[in-house]
Every structure is written in structure tokens, then in C-alpha cells.
Design an enzyme around this catalytic site. Structure first.
Site, short mmCIF file in Angstrom:
data_model
loop_
_atom_site.label_atom_id
_atom_site.label_comp_id
_atom_site.label_asym_id
_atom_site.label_seq_id
_atom_site.Cartn_x
_atom_site.Cartn_y
_atom_site.Cartn_z
N LEU A 142 0.83 -1.00 -0.32
CA LEU A 142 0.40 -0.22 0.24
C LEU A 142 0.67 1.00 -0.04
O LEU A 142 2.20 1.00 1.08
CB LEU A 142 -1.05 -0.22 1.11
CG LEU A 142 -1.77 -0.53 1.37
CD1 LEU A 142 -2.85 -0.94 2.47
CD2 LEU A 142 -2.78 -0.87 0.50
N ASP A 143 0.45 2.36 -0.76
CA ASP A 143 1.33 3.25 -0.64
C ASP A 143 1.28 3.76 0.80
O ASP A 143 -0.11 3.70 1.78
CB ASP A 143 0.84 4.52 -1.67
CG ASP A 143 0.25 4.40 -3.24
OD1 ASP A 143 1.42 3.65 -3.34
OD2 ASP A 143 -0.52 4.77 -3.65
N ARG A 144 2.33 4.45 0.89
CA ARG A 144 2.38 5.31 1.93
C ARG A 144 1.46 5.84 2.83
O ARG A 144 1.11 6.20 4.17
CB ARG A 144 4.04 6.34 2.34
CG ARG A 144 4.36 6.31 3.88
CD ARG A 144 4.99 8.42 4.21
NE ARG A 144 6.25 7.70 3.14
CZ ARG A 144 7.18 8.16 4.07
NH1 ARG A 144 6.83 8.25 4.64
NH2 ARG A 144 9.06 8.08 3.40
N ARG A 243 -5.45 6.89 -7.91
CA ARG A 243 -5.42 7.58 -7.74
C ARG A 243 -4.99 7.86 -9.34
O ARG A 243 -5.68 9.32 -9.33
CB ARG A 243 -4.13 7.98 -7.39
CG ARG A 243 -4.10 7.09 -5.67
CD ARG A 243 -2.41 7.10 -5.37
NE ARG A 243 -1.59 8.23 -4.88
CZ ARG A 243 0.13 8.82 -4.88
NH1 ARG A 243 0.54 7.20 -4.46
NH2 ARG A 243 0.49 9.84 -4.82
#
Length: 302
Positions: A142-144, A243
């Protein structure tokens, strides 16, 4: 003439308790009965840390069958103080996998440029506190700034099984996305080809085979005049897919400056991995984990 000191038996040493099994039972039940003052969670922790042995063999299984005549020993001197987990919560752990909920702001795994605290590093310490030979392996990321559910494998074999069979093993991956503006269509599907630029930004192309094919399904949960809360389901799992696709439809994710957001209404990215459902790689059992929608998302819609 000095007399030799009598040798202390195991049972009389202060940090060791020894019991003889009188009737058939399971290990956790036996320990709960013998160590009633400790409480269930403490007894489970003692087992998990490898402080219990049956006939001199360390046993960690709660349902390990005990037979009359066996000797159960608890060593309280072997406690390893485990560092508290920061920015994540373990939802499930067994011999093969660990499922966590990650907070926004915590890196999944360090990149070459970043060596700070990560979910991966903390889980590695967590499993090694119980068994120094243990490891964890990354299955997906998962992205930060994305929060939510993530899974790690506890062996390379399980990691390979999950990664090679990801599309079939994962039955549901649902996110909630807080996006800018009022999304007019109650539901829709976005399909494009994604590729990465030299600046590591993902781009969307409508030209067939111009990159990796990505498919995202969305439907509106709630909206206000300024924001919409969407339920988003991934058919493919590409880097930054949601995104990019939200920017494509003109409704970037709140706080996502990289992909077109102007809003600073949240002090984080408005993306949360809410549901992960999959077939267990070893048992074949269906497993499903669901978390709450972050309160900060809901507060902006009301």
C-alpha cells in the site's frame, strides 16, 4: 568440610512452574486452569513466546493434546519484551500469513532512498521475538499515505503461492476513496493502460497495450457539494491505479497532489483499503477482513 548445596529441582526454581498432566485435555485449557490468575491473553502470550514445553519439547499450539503422565513446564524467565507496533495493528496471524491494518503515513517497505520505520521491518522484529529464525515476505504493497488492510507471508513458498495466484486467490479488494467534487454517475468502470514515467509518475493511456491494462470499478456511497465518498473495487492491481483513474475522471483523491488534487481538507491521502478477501494459501479456507471507513472521510461528507 563444606556440604554440597542440594540441587534445586526445576519445579522449585522461582521462574519455572512444573505440572504433571492427570487427565486428557488441550494445552491452553490446562494452562488456563493451572495459571488462572494470569488471564487468557497472558497465557496465550506465554505460549506464543515459546515459554511452555511438554516433555521438554517447546509447544506453541493452543489445542495441543495432552495425555496423563506428561510433564508441562512454564519458564517465566524466557520472556522477550517485544517492541510495541507503531502505525499498524495485527488483525490475523497464523503459521503462514500475517494480515495487518496499516495507518496512513507508514511505509509498507523501505525503498533504496528511504530507510525509516516500515511495516515490514516491524513485523520482522515481531516474528523474530518468538523465533529468531522467522521471517516475513512482502506479498503486495500500500502507498505510504494509503491506510488499510495488507497481507504478508511468513515463508518464501507462501509468498510465491500468493503472488503467482493473486488474481484467483484474492476474491475481493475494496477501497474507499474520498475524491474532490460531486461525482455525477452513481457507478462506473474505468479502463486504461498504465505506464510509468522517468519521474516515477504513472500515466494513463487509451492506446491498447500501451503499458499494463488496469480496470477499476466505482460506486458512490455518499456525496456533498464538494466531495464524494466512493467504494472502489480493483479488477487489476497496478501501481497507483486508483489514484490515476480518479484523476482521469476529473475527481482526484483528496490530498493527492501528485495526481491533481487541490484540496487540503485532509492531512492525509483520502484512500483506504477497506476489504481484503482471499483463499488461504495453505488451508484453502475463505478469509475476509473488513475495517471501518476512516472517521475523517465521513466528517467531510456530512
Amino acid at each position: 568440610m563444606h556440604k554440597n548445596k542440594p540441587k534445586q529441582s526445576k519445579a522449585s526454581r522461582p521462574n519455572i512452574s512444573q505440572y504433571t498432566v492427570k487427565e486428557p485435555t488441550e494445552l491452553l485449557l490446562f494452562l488456563l486452569h493451572k495459571q488462572a490468575k494470569l488471564g487468557r491473553n497472558s497465557v496465550k502470550a506465554i505460549l506464543a513466546r515459546g515459554q511452555v514445553s511438554v516433555n521438554d519439547k517447546v509447544v506453541k499450539e493452543y489445542n495441543y493434546p495432552l495425555q496423563p503422565g506428561q510433564t508441562v513446564i512454564i519458564r517465566k524467565d524466557r520472556v522477550v519484551e517485544e517492541a510495541p507496533l507503531i502505525g499498524l495493528t495485527i488483525l490475523h496471524e497464523d503459521e503462514d500469513i500475517i494480515v495487518i491494518q496499516k495507518n496512513a503515513g507508514l511505509l509498507s517497505i523501505a525503498s533504496a532512498q528511504e530507510t525509516e520505520m516500515t511495516a515490514y521491518r516491524q513485523l520482522m522484529s515481531h516474528v523474530r521475538a518468538k523465533d529468531p529464525g522467522s521471517r516475513v515476505f512482502v506479498v503486495h504493497r500500500l502507498d505510504r499515505d494509503t491506510s488499510g488492510i495488507m497481507m504478508f507471508a511468513k515463508s518464501e513458498k507462501v509468498q510465491q503461492l500468493l503472488q503467482n495466484d493473486w488474481q484467483d486467490a484474492v476474491k475481493e479488494r475494496t477501497y474507499v476513496a474520498l475524491v474532490e467534487g460531486k461525482v455525477k454517475k452513481p457507478e462506473g468502470t474505468i479502463s486504461s493502460w498504465l505506464r510509468e514515467s522517468s519521474t516515477l509518475k504513472m500515466y494513463s493511456s487509451q492506446r491498447p497495450n500501451d503499458g499494463q491494462h488496469a480496470v477499476t470499478h466505482y460506486k458512490t456511497i455518499q456525496s456533498s457539494s464538494s466531495f464524494t465518498l466512493l467504494e472502489v473495487q480493483l479488477e487489476t492491481g497496478r501501481k497507483n491505479q486508483i489514484r490515476v483513474h480518479m484523476e482521469d475522471i476529473g475527481h482526484p483523491i483528496v490530498g493527492d497532489k501528485k495526481y491533481g488534487s487541490k484540496s487540503k481538507a485532509l492531512n492525509r491521502l483520502g484512500l483506504h483499503a477497506r476489504v481484503l478477501a482471499f483463499v488461504h494459501p495453505s488451508t484453502g479456507q475463505p478469509m475476509r477482513f473488513e475495517t471501518e471507513i476512516p472517521k475523517a472521510f465521513l466528517a467531510l461528507i456530512r
